[in-house]
Motif scaffolding. Structure first.
Motif, PDB file in Angstrom:
ATOM      1  N   UNK A 135      35.256  40.451  38.391  1.00 52.94           N
ATOM      2  CA  UNK A 135      36.275  39.403  38.321  1.00 52.94           C
ATOM      3  C   UNK A 135      36.406  38.674  39.654  1.00 52.94           C
ATOM      4  N   UNK A 136      36.365  39.424  40.746  1.00 56.10           N
ATOM      5  CA  UNK A 136      36.443  38.803  42.074  1.00 56.10           C
ATOM      6  C   UNK A 136      35.311  37.802  42.287  1.00 56.10           C
ATOM      7  N   UNK A 137      34.095  38.203  41.960  1.00 56.36           N
ATOM      8  CA  UNK A 137      32.937  37.348  42.183  1.00 56.36           C
ATOM      9  C   UNK A 137      32.897  36.158  41.226  1.00 56.36           C
ATOM     10  N   UNK A 138      33.560  36.286  40.083  1.00 55.36           N
ATOM     11  CA  UNK A 138      33.549  35.208  39.090  1.00 55.36           C
ATOM     12  C   UNK A 138      34.781  34.312  39.167  1.00 55.36           C
ATOM     13  N   UNK A 139      35.605  34.502  40.181  1.00 56.31           N
ATOM     14  CA  UNK A 139      36.784  33.640  40.342  1.00 56.31           C
ATOM     15  C   UNK A 139      36.404  32.159  40.438  1.00 56.31           C
ATOM     16  N   UNK A 140      35.319  31.775  41.142  1.00 57.49           N
ATOM     17  CA  UNK A 140      34.936  30.354  41.141  1.00 57.49           C
ATOM     18  C   UNK A 140      34.663  29.814  39.738  1.00 57.49           C
ATOM     19  N   UNK A 141      34.046  30.630  38.878  1.00 59.55           N
ATOM     20  CA  UNK A 141      33.818  30.207  37.488  1.00 59.55           C
ATOM     21  C   UNK A 141      35.153  30.045  36.772  1.00 59.55           C
ATOM     22  N   UNK A 170      26.895  41.522  32.377  1.00 61.77           N
ATOM     23  CA  UNK A 170      25.501  41.318  31.992  1.00 61.77           C
ATOM     24  C   UNK A 170      25.055  39.867  32.183  1.00 61.77           C
ATOM     25  N   UNK A 171      25.856  38.911  31.686  1.00 59.13           N
ATOM     26  CA  UNK A 171      25.456  37.509  31.703  1.00 59.13           C
ATOM     27  C   UNK A 171      26.109  36.713  32.825  1.00 59.13           C
ATOM     28  N   UNK A 172      27.321  37.134  33.249  1.00 60.25           N
ATOM     29  CA  UNK A 172      27.985  36.417  34.337  1.00 60.25           C
ATOM     30  C   UNK A 172      27.426  36.785  35.696  1.00 60.25           C
ATOM     31  N   UNK A 173      27.339  38.086  35.954  1.00 61.60           N
ATOM     32  CA  UNK A 173      26.804  38.557  37.233  1.00 61.60           C
ATOM     33  C   UNK A 173      25.306  38.840  37.178  1.00 61.60           C
ATOM     34  N   UNK A 174      24.734  38.834  35.973  1.00 60.97           N
ATOM     35  CA  UNK A 174      23.314  39.192  35.796  1.00 60.97           C
ATOM     36  C   UNK A 174      23.044  40.582  36.359  1.00 60.97           C
ATOM     37  N   UNK A 175      23.944  41.517  36.013  1.00 59.38           N
ATOM     38  CA  UNK A 175      23.822  42.909  36.462  1.00 59.38           C
ATOM     39  C   UNK A 175      23.892  43.825  35.244  1.00 59.38           C
ATOM     40  N   UNK A 230      39.409  35.161  29.429  1.00 62.18           N
ATOM     41  CA  UNK A 230      38.854  33.793  29.532  1.00 62.18           C
ATOM     42  C   UNK A 230      37.385  33.838  29.899  1.00 62.18           C
ATOM     43  N   UNK A 231      37.046  34.684  30.889  1.00 58.65           N
ATOM     44  CA  UNK A 231      35.652  34.811  31.306  1.00 58.65           C
ATOM     45  C   UNK A 231      34.816  35.529  30.254  1.00 58.65           C
ATOM     46  N   UNK A 232      35.395  36.564  29.638  1.00 53.55           N
ATOM     47  CA  UNK A 232      34.660  37.298  28.617  1.00 53.55           C
ATOM     48  C   UNK A 232      34.297  36.430  27.430  1.00 53.55           C
ATOM     49  N   UNK A 233      35.215  35.540  27.046  1.00 53.69           N
ATOM     50  CA  UNK A 233      34.936  34.621  25.939  1.00 53.69           C
ATOM     51  C   UNK A 233      33.934  33.555  26.364  1.00 53.69           C
ATOM     52  N   UNK A 234      34.014  33.132  27.631  1.00 56.15           N
ATOM     53  CA  UNK A 234      33.088  32.112  28.149  1.00 56.15           C
ATOM     54  C   UNK A 234      31.645  32.616  28.108  1.00 56.15           C
ATOM     55  N   UNK A 235      31.423  33.869  28.451  1.00 51.85           N
ATOM     56  CA  UNK A 235      30.066  34.422  28.496  1.00 51.85           C
ATOM     57  C   UNK A 235      29.671  35.113  27.176  1.00 51.85           C
TER      58      UNK A 235
END
Length: 431
Positions: A417-423, A130-135, A107-112
């Motif tokens: 994934x942990x850090x992107x749980x709010x998204x 790369x785009x979700x965490x900007x890392x 779900x997150x991979x498709x979102x970003x």
């Protein structure tokens, strides 16, 4: 060198990774993924999308091809040998958590997901990092580990298993197996993503159905043993049989550890490889690829792995002391007779070939990110040559390096994934 690599492997695959994996999966589950199964009917809607891309079903079968290698056969046998019948129960628990992980990462991979100037598609775990965490440095490290894992666990170890299996069953020379593996893999992957999707869409259902029919025949012949097998699974999962009705904490912990680790190895939840495949889907609805990813776990662990385990336990093959592929072969031989001597090695070899095809795309996508879209054809050629080499070489070191690369993928991906749980929570709330 192998002793050093074994120590490193024990560290990266230690309890810390197990806790991180289970914790991340539970957090994703409580973020709202538990409500997702109600949307299963969306899988069967017509979803228009991009041309020259995978359909949702093709993405699912390609991802299954990458995951359903020898681990669903020999790997299950090893889990029962190491952890007892109770390991199967904890494989089921790991699969439930794995469904949440796979939904979240897809779900997150498709979102970003985004199309890059060089024409490549950035998706899955790479897009999250790369785009979700900007890392981008972490995305680069993940891609490097994924490329290494593609050559190890997804390539040379699979062709080596094919060679050993076919040599034992049909006396086929390992070099010939390597040449055939390289040729067949090249014929598929050099035709592009569309050909990969068409081949896996045709091969995986047929292979799986044939294997399940054979398992069903064996289980029908040993049906009177199934109630005792089911009781044994739950008793050993909670350590009840160890003390004649008491509870053994050590037995529970051992069965839990083996079952969860083998469950993760089977469906690859949390590693980040699934999103690289489902991100290529032609479906415009981002929820549908994630739903198909959840369906993979059902087919992989709850169906195929469970069938293997029940056949082994119901036939009493564990009494022989065999392990791995030899244990599976003995179990099917008790139910199918000498016909199993040809059927099981052939199915094992074809599942390994499917893994080669599926992982070639994962590795190619990761390599494309590392090189900014250059050299993908060269990667595919080298990938085929590695398959030929893997059939004839001793791979003790390659197995260890592949294990470490898989663990490093998880260590890069799970914190994201942990850090992107709010998204993820916001996405689930909107849909």
């Amino acid at each position: 060198m192998n002793r050093i690599l074994s120590d490193v492997n024990a560290i990266v695959w230690g309890d810390a990774l197990l806790v991180l994996l289970l914790g991340t999966g539970l957090l994703c589950l409580f973020a709202g993924v538990w409500r997702v199964p109600a949307r299963i009917p969306q899988l069967f809607r017509r979803n228009e999308g991009r041309a020259h891309a995978l359909s949702p079903l093709q993405a699912c079968t390609t991802s299954l091809a990458a995951a359903m290698g020898t681990g669903n056969i020999a790997g299950v046998a090893t889990a029962l040998t190491l952890g007892g019948a109770g390991a199967l129960f904890w494989m089921w628990v790991a699969a439930l958590i794995g469904m949440a992980l796979l939904y979240a990462e897809n779900r997150l991979g498709t979102h970003f997901r985004s199309r890059q100037p060089d024409g490549t598609l950035r998706t899955g775990a790479i897009a999250c990092l790369h785009d979700g965490l900007h890392a981008p440095w972490l995305a680069w490290l993940f891609a490097l580990c994924c490329t290494a894992a593609a050559f190890g666990m997804g390539n040379m170890t699979q062709s080596n298993t094919m060679a050993a299996t076919l040599h034992a069953a049909f006396r086929m020379p390992p070099l010939l197996t390597g040449i055939l593996a390289a040729g067949l893999t090249g014929a598929v992957i050099l035709g592009g993503v569309s050909r990969i999707g068409k081949v896996t869409e045709a091969l995986i259902p047929v292979l799986s159905l044939a294997y399940l029919i054979a398992s069903g025949i064996v289980l029908w012949r040993f049906r009177t043993a199934l109630p005792a097998v089911c009781r044994q699974i739950f008793e050993e999962a909670f350590g009840l049989s160890a003390l004649g009705g008491g509870i053994s904490g050590a037995a529970v912990r051992h069965a839990f550890s083996v079952g969860v680790r083998r469950g993760v190895f089977s469906n690859e939840a949390g590693l980040g490889s699934s999103g690289l495949l489902h991100g290529e889907t032609d479906c415009r609805d981002p929820k549908v690829p994630a739903l198909w990813a959840m369906a993979e776990v059902v087919l992989d662990t709850f169906v195929c792995c469970t069938a293997t385990a029940l056949v082994i336990l119901a036939t009493g093959a564990m009494e022989t002391g065999a392990d791995g592929g030899a244990l599976v072969l003995e179990a099917f031989r008790r139910g199918l007779g000498r016909g199993a001597d040809g059927f099981i090695p052939l199915v094992t070899a074809l599942f390994a070939l499917c893994t080669l095809i599926g992982w070639s795309y994962c590795g190619s996508t990761a390599f494309s990110y590392l090189t900014k879209g250059r050299g993908c054809r060269l990667f595919q050629i080298v990938f085929c040559l590695a398959a030929a080499a893997g059939a004839v070489l001793r791979l003790d070191t390659v197995w260890l390096l592949a294990d470490i690369a898989n663990a490093c993928m998880a260590w890069c991906h799970l914190p994201a994934l942990l850090l992107l749980v709010p998204v993820l929570r916001r996405l689930l709330h909107k849909s």
